[in-house]
Motif scaffolding. Structure first.
Motif, mmCIF file in Angstrom:
data_model
loop_
_atom_site.group_PDB
_atom_site.id
_atom_site.type_symbol
_atom_site.label_atom_id
_atom_site.label_comp_id
_atom_site.label_asym_id
_atom_site.label_seq_id
_atom_site.Cartn_x
_atom_site.Cartn_y
_atom_site.Cartn_z
ATOM 1 N N TRP A 85 -2.431 -2.781 -15.421
ATOM 2 C CA TRP A 85 -1.293 -3.731 -14.572
ATOM 3 C C TRP A 85 -0.843 -4.615 -15.683
ATOM 4 N N GLU A 115 -6.232 -5.577 -2.619
ATOM 5 C CA GLU A 115 -5.097 -5.600 -1.669
ATOM 6 C C GLU A 115 -4.028 -5.468 -1.394
ATOM 7 N N VAL A 116 -2.934 -4.524 -1.153
ATOM 8 C CA VAL A 116 -1.131 -5.037 -0.631
ATOM 9 C C VAL A 116 -1.527 -4.507 0.572
ATOM 10 N N SER A 117 -0.516 -5.875 1.288
ATOM 11 C CA SER A 117 -0.221 -5.075 2.672
ATOM 12 C C SER A 117 1.245 -4.998 2.396
#
Ligand code: AMP
Length: 138
Positions: A85, A115-117
């Protein structure tokens, strides 16, 4: 840039690093605050801040090095996967303004959670966003 940049100092040998790999235009070393075992950084030797400011040769060397490090950590450290990344801009978490790619080996037992929303947008919003970006891609 340049004089106060910690990665420029590492490239010039003015600061120590745990060097992993070097090519003509790129350098790779261990991150001093590893998120997982073998967490590495790959930097272009030339100070630039953003991906788009790298030459094609620098892009090739930086990301070729990232791929090599990933394969090496799978073999040498028995990692089971790798996250690559880049944080670009302070809002995205870029602390060191010298472009760098993180190479983060992943292990079955690591407790790293990314975590991605997801945001659900309407079809018209998606089209509008796509048009705006397409209009600016050179
Ligand atoms: P970023 O948030 O993407 O700008 O990440 C900067 C990274 O550089 C962090 O993960 C730091 O732990 C790492 N870092 C800062 N100084 C050094 C250093 N002297 N040697 C190795 N890694 C460093």
């Amino acid at each position: 840039m340049g004089e106060d940049c910690v990665f420029c100092k590492i490239v010039k040998g003015e600061l120590p690093c745990y060097k992993l790999y070097e090519s003509e235009l790129a350098l790779a070393f261990l991150d001093i605050n590893p998120i997982t075992k073998g967490h590495a950084l790959v930097v272009p030797k030339r100070h630039v801040e953003r991906l788009s400011q790298l030459s094609e040769e620098e892009v090739r060397e930086v990301f070729t090095a990232a791929g090599k490090l990933a394969e090496a950590s799978l073999e040498a450290l028995n990692a089971k996967g790798v996250n690559f990344w880049v944080n670009q801009g302070s809002i995205a978490g870029q602390v060191v303004s010298h472009f760098h790619a993180h190479v983060v080996p992943r292990y079955a037992e690591d407790d790293l959670k990314i975590e991605v929303s997801a945001e659900k947008l309407s079809d018209s919003e998606m089209r509008s966003i796509a048009e705006k970006i397409k209009g600016k891609v050179e």
